[in-house]
Design a protein around this motif. Structure first.
Motif, short mmCIF file in Angstrom:
data_model
loop_
_atom_site.label_atom_id
_atom_site.label_comp_id
_atom_site.label_asym_id
_atom_site.label_seq_id
_atom_site.Cartn_x
_atom_site.Cartn_y
_atom_site.Cartn_z
N HIS A 8 -7.86 10.27 -0.75
CA HIS A 8 -7.37 10.12 0.61
C HIS A 8 -6.72 11.42 1.08
O HIS A 8 -6.11 12.15 0.30
CB HIS A 8 -6.34 8.98 0.70
N ASN A 35 -3.08 10.88 5.84
CA ASN A 35 -3.17 9.42 5.75
C ASN A 35 -2.16 8.85 4.75
O ASN A 35 -1.58 7.79 4.97
CB ASN A 35 -4.59 9.00 5.33
N GLN A 36 -1.95 9.58 3.65
CA GLN A 36 -1.02 9.09 2.63
C GLN A 36 0.43 9.15 3.12
O GLN A 36 1.22 8.25 2.83
CB GLN A 36 -1.18 9.90 1.35
N GLU A 52 1.12 6.44 5.80
CA GLU A 52 1.21 5.09 5.26
C GLU A 52 2.66 4.60 5.17
O GLU A 52 2.94 3.42 5.37
CB GLU A 52 0.55 5.03 3.88
N ARG A 76 3.49 3.41 8.57
CA ARG A 76 2.73 2.21 8.91
C ARG A 76 3.30 0.96 8.24
O ARG A 76 3.33 -0.12 8.82
CB ARG A 76 1.27 2.42 8.48
N LEU A 77 3.82 1.13 7.01
CA LEU A 77 4.35 -0.01 6.27
C LEU A 77 5.78 -0.38 6.67
O LEU A 77 6.17 -1.54 6.60
CB LEU A 77 4.30 0.28 4.76
#
Length: 592
Positions: A110, A114-115, A118, A121-122
């Protein structure tokens, strides 16, 4: 002030064995930096992983509490009693962790962006546009010159220092209340380490976070910590304010750690009088160029100048240290010195097995001559864990070089192996064991024993202590010095640690981007450095002294691009100034 995190009487074990963390207690306040100090196996990492409930599956928390304070006035929660769903809301949002080896912690499949995204996003209610904006801002904050390129890069496309900065960005982007940094600079070059430590400290002050710093380096502790907890074999040996513990340690183990910490001596070390130079190895006009294929068939090839115009020699019975960071070309130099890599045409690499002997040009050896040379020149590698074959017993690993060269019978080889073990301070009864049964320091001793099996006169030591704890590092350096003096060995010693080099070297060459920028005896190079990069390396060396912090201004200038250096040293591209002698034996790359 009420503690943010409190660990009370924590005990952790595996199966029915004795506990590996035994009745450990410590606490950290909001905005404070607590350093957990100790060698490998002391239990400091397990203690921190218990707080996040990310222990190995076989680990048993036998007793103890981990209390984490909630909002002002709220009752602290015991993290050991939280459900896994509740812990998921704590990890990343309120407590985050910077792991020791970013390449193992980041997903290779990835992209970095994106990592890091995250986490938001969480844990955060943000739109995609707002997430992107915050991540790019954080990338810029941690020092990425091109945040968008990093966002779209995979981990393998970044250097070690850049990957560690990405890990810091991931830990910080959610603005947690506590960051646990587990050996965040161990794998980094010294100037990168200084900049990463400064970055963590700046972000901590900016966001008001608490930091738990896990380390074995007391120099790092002196630059970062407000309070210290010293651990050994799962127990707390000593704790208190950092200035007090570092300036007046009470426990014997803490004093031993302080004594083992490498540092550049306050005054020059007398290496003896200058005598007529007898070189066992000479490298003259040595360069090495690599041509890399383009990323696609229509992209041009890339030419990498790994080493350019090297001119130095290793004296018989002495140590030449080559110092530099990753990518400086020092390991390429080592490989060419052993004949494992051919230099560009026009280079001269001469080896004299004995004083006055006819020199052998390593560039022109045939197979028979190369085999004879390899009996005289051996290498001690950086990583003791990957040096030895895990499927071979120690006796087989040690006897293998003699078998390859057809020396002796089985009984004579076994006797030689037993003798080499004694020389490196290990017992003969270890011959039947496998490498996994040994500690890191013992494995490095085995690597040295293996290198000595053929009776060489010249050893290349490639970062032989960088993977070791400070006390084990001290033991291995002492061993290398004793063997050198006992056998009249000559060392080409590769390192990025100036404190180690100051101790063992008779002459030092400082390399950056394939060039030697400064060269000379330690008493001149360390106490009268001329080049800005040498000054940066010295300034970046962390010392276990609370009153001698790292000077990040000097580090940033010397570690910057050559086009930003002072006029006397500045250059662009490949147009570097010559290496000029500025004093007896002291050479500096500068404009005359």
């Amino acid at each position: 002030m009420t503690a943010l995190l409190t660990v009370e009487n924590l005990t952790i074990g595996f199966d029915n064995a004795a506990p590996v963390v035994d009745d450990v207690s410590f606490s950290v306040k909001p905005g404070e930096t607590l350093a957990l100090v100790g060698e490998s196996g002391s239990g400091k990492t397990l203690s921190c992983r218990a707080a996040l409930r990310i222990l190995p599956a076989a680990a048993q928390v036998r007793s103890g509490k981990v209390l984490f304070a909630g909002p002002e006035g709220a009752t602290p929660i015991d993290l050991m009693q939280r459900s896994e769903r509740q812990m998921c809301r704590v990890r990343g949002e309120r407590i985050s962790m910077i792991f020791q080896e970013p390449m193992r912690s980041l997903s290779p499949l990835h992209k970095i962006g994106n990592q890091v995204t995250e986490v938001l996003r969480l844990h955060k209610h943000m739109g995609k546009g707002e997430q992107l904006k915050r991540v790019l801002a954080m990338f810029e904050r941690v020092g990425f010159k091109d945040p968008e390129r990093v966002y779209n890069s995979y981990p393998f496309e970044l250097s070690g220092g850049m990957r560690q900065r990405a890990m810091i960005a991931m830990a910080m982007v959610g603005r947690p209340e506590l960051v646990i940094a587990d050996e965040p600079t161990t794998a980094l070059d010294v100037t990168t380490q200084a900049q990463v430590l400064g970055l963590i400290k700046d972000l901590q002050q900016e966001y008001g976070m608490a930091v738990i710093l896990v380390t074995h380096d007391l120099g790092v502790v002196a630059n970062m910590a407000d309070s210290v907890v010293v651990m050994n074999r799962g127990r707390v040996m000593e704790s208190g304010p950092a200035p007090l513990v570092l300036s007046d340690p009470k426990h014997g183990y803490t004093r031993d750690l302080m004594a083992a910490a490498p540092e550049i001596p306050a005054t020059p070390v007398d290496k003896g009088k200058e005598t007529e130079r007898d070189y066992i190895l000479e490298m003259r006009d040595v360069s090495k160029t690599f041509t890399l294929k383009g990323s696609s068939p229509w992209k041009p090839k890339t030419v990498v100048h790994a080493v350019r115009g090297i001119e130095f020699g290793v004296e018989r019975g002495k140590t030449l240290a080559v110092v530099g960071e990753s990518g400086s070309g020092k390991t390429t130099c080592a490989r060419m010195a052993l004949g494992a890599e051919r230099a560009d045409p026009g280079a001269s690499i001469l080896f004299r097995s004995e004083k006055g002997a006819e020199p052998v040009d390593l560039q022109k050896l045939n197979n028979v001559e190369r085999l004879a040379f390899q009996r005289k020149a051996q290498m001690v590698f950086q990583d003791p864990y990957s040096t030895l074959n895990p499927r071979m017993r120690v006796k087989d690993a040690l006897m293998e070089p003699m078998e390859i060269h057809g020396i002796g019978n089985t009984s004579e080889r076994m006797d030689r192996a037993a003798e080499m073990l004694r020389w490196v301070g290990l017992s003969q009864n270890m011959l039947t064991r496998y490498p996994h049964a040994f500690s890191g320091g013992q494995r490095q001793r085995l690597s040295i024993a293996r290198a000595l099996m053929l009776g060489p006169t010249f050893l290349v030591c490639d970062e032989p202590t960088s993977a070791l704890d400070v006390s084990v590092q001290e033991q291995v350096l002492t061993l290398l010095e004793e063997i050198r003096d006992r056998l009249n060995l000559s060392y080409l010693f590769i390192s990025h640690d100036l404190a180690v080099v100051a101790r063992i070297a008779d002459e030092v060459a400082v390399m950056r981007s394939g060039l030697v920028v400064e060269q000379g005896p330690p008493d001149q190079l360390f106490y009268n450095p001329q080049h800005p990069y040498t000054k940066a390396l010295i300034a970046a060396q962390p010392e276990p002294d609370i009153n001698r912090p790292i000077n990040l201004r000097i580090v940033a200038q010397g570690a910057g691009e050559p086009s930003t250096w002072p006029d006397a040293f500045r250059f662009d591209g490949l147009d570097a100034p010559p290496l000029t002698e500025t004093g007896p034996g002291h050479k500096v790359r500068c404009h005359v």
